[in-house]
Design an enzyme around this catalytic site. Structure first.
Site, PDB file in Angstrom:
ATOM      1  N   LYS A   1       0.827  -1.226   0.000  1.00  0.00           N
ATOM      2  CA  LYS A   1       0.000   0.000   0.000  1.00  0.00           C
ATOM      3  C   LYS A   1       0.852   1.263   0.000  1.00  0.00           C
ATOM      4  O   LYS A   1       0.531   2.228  -0.702  1.00  0.00           O
ATOM      5  CB  LYS A   1      -0.939  -0.006   1.221  1.00  0.00           C
ATOM      6  CG  LYS A   1      -1.973  -1.100   1.216  1.00  0.00           C
ATOM      7  CD  LYS A   1      -2.898  -0.993   2.418  1.00  0.00           C
ATOM      8  CE  LYS A   1      -2.186  -1.152   3.743  1.00  0.00           C
ATOM      9  NZ  LYS A   1      -1.571  -2.498   3.918  1.00  0.00           N
ATOM     10  N   THR A   2       1.940   1.264   0.776  1.00  0.00           N
ATOM     11  CA  THR A   2       2.774   2.460   0.852  1.00  0.00           C
ATOM     12  C   THR A   2       3.507   2.694  -0.455  1.00  0.00           C
ATOM     13  O   THR A   2       3.649   3.837  -0.905  1.00  0.00           O
ATOM     14  CB  THR A   2       3.772   2.351   2.015  1.00  0.00           C
ATOM     15  OG1 THR A   2       3.058   2.153   3.235  1.00  0.00           O
ATOM     16  CG2 THR A   2       4.611   3.617   2.132  1.00  0.00           C
TER      17      THR A   2
ATOM     18  N   LYS B   1      -1.707   9.117   6.075  1.00  0.00           N
ATOM     19  CA  LYS B   1      -1.741   7.825   6.749  1.00  0.00           C
ATOM     20  C   LYS B   1      -2.421   8.049   8.098  1.00  0.00           C
ATOM     21  O   LYS B   1      -1.786   8.528   9.038  1.00  0.00           O
ATOM     22  CB  LYS B   1      -0.321   7.300   6.954  1.00  0.00           C
ATOM     23  CG  LYS B   1      -0.228   5.933   7.607  1.00  0.00           C
ATOM     24  CD  LYS B   1      -0.450   4.822   6.619  1.00  0.00           C
ATOM     25  CE  LYS B   1      -0.209   3.462   7.274  1.00  0.00           C
ATOM     26  NZ  LYS B   1      -0.306   2.347   6.325  1.00  0.00           N
TER      27      LYS B   1
ATOM     28  N   GLY C   1      -3.085  -2.293   7.101  1.00  0.00           N
ATOM     29  CA  GLY C   1      -3.481  -3.694   7.030  1.00  0.00           C
ATOM     30  C   GLY C   1      -4.590  -3.909   6.019  1.00  0.00           C
ATOM     31  O   GLY C   1      -4.651  -3.259   4.987  1.00  0.00           O
TER      32      GLY C   1
END
Length: 238
Positions: A15-16, A37, A118
């Site tokens: 995701k990052t 975030k 997550g």
């Protein structure tokens, strides 16, 4: 241009990497972009210096100066589920505060890219039973789904899509991350797209994170959906 979430089928799915790449590519179009975030866990210690990997990656590759107060809501030292990491520090995640921050950022930037933590059902506030998925629903923002290309991805991706569809969340597209070009991976991608024919991009497996800046996804159907102009192909293949 619209604001959106980057969510994943699981933890460590990329995701990052995807958030950073989309930030970089959209900034290159001249847009004011900030990643956000809401919750990050797992403080990293290196040669006497501590940092959080997610927001550090944003800052390393951003073409624009990022406001530290705008890129993160909560940071907890333990690399654990957000609710547990917060408990260890005697804190509780305020979901309403996260939503207020997202709303503020939407009014301040051309696009806000909110990165999940997550998978969808990661608990944020165990006392009230609030998960990341609940926050996404309340934000009323669409999502980009990040998934693996390796064995198991079909099941994980279809389950995640079912959860998103059941909450009537608009899925802008899918990013297949970590592709090595095997026949099995290509079949996994084709099978998922057969079930969900969405805009997409394919990111190859990176040997070094610096290779991220060599990837161009501006000619993918996913970027077309995000940015709103015609592209010349259906997906980045390496």
């Amino acid at each position: 241009m619209q604001h959106f979430w980057v969510v994943g089928t699981d933890t460590d799915v990329g995701k990052t990497i995807v958030t950073t790449l989309l930030m970089y590519q959209l900034q290159r179009q001249g847009l004011e972009i900030t990643p956000f975030k809401p919750v990050q866990t797992g403080e990293v210690y290196d040669n006497g210096h501590s940092y959080y990997a997610d927001t550090a990656m944003y800052e390393k590759f951003s073409l624009q100066a990022l406001n530290e107060n705008h890129i993160n809501g909560y940071s907890f030292r333990e690399a654990a589920s957000p609710h547990f990491a917060a408990q260890l520090e005697g804190q509780q995640i305020d979901v309403e505060d996260i939503l207020r921050r997202i709303q503020f950022l939407q009014e301040s930037y051309d696009a806000v890219i909110c990165e999940g933590a997550g998978g969808l059902f990661v608990p944020l506030d165990i006392k009230h039973g609030t998960t990341l998925l609940d926050v996404i629903v309340s934000s009323k923002l669409p999502v980009v789904l990040v998934t693996r290309t390796s064995l198991g991805t079909i099941n994980h991706t279809l389950l995640t899509m079912e959860a998103l569809n059941s909450r009537q969340i608009d899925v802008l597209g899918i990013v297949f991350n970590g592709d090595t070009g095997s026949m099995m991976e290509q079949d996994n991608i084709n099978t998922i797209l057969q079930y969900h024919p969405l805009p997409y991009a394919i990111i190859p497996q990176l040997q070094n994170i610096s290779q991220l800046m060599n990837i161009d996804i501006t000619h993918t159907t996913l970027f077309e959906r995000l940015h709103g102009y015609e592209t010349r192909s259906n997906g980045f293949t390496g």
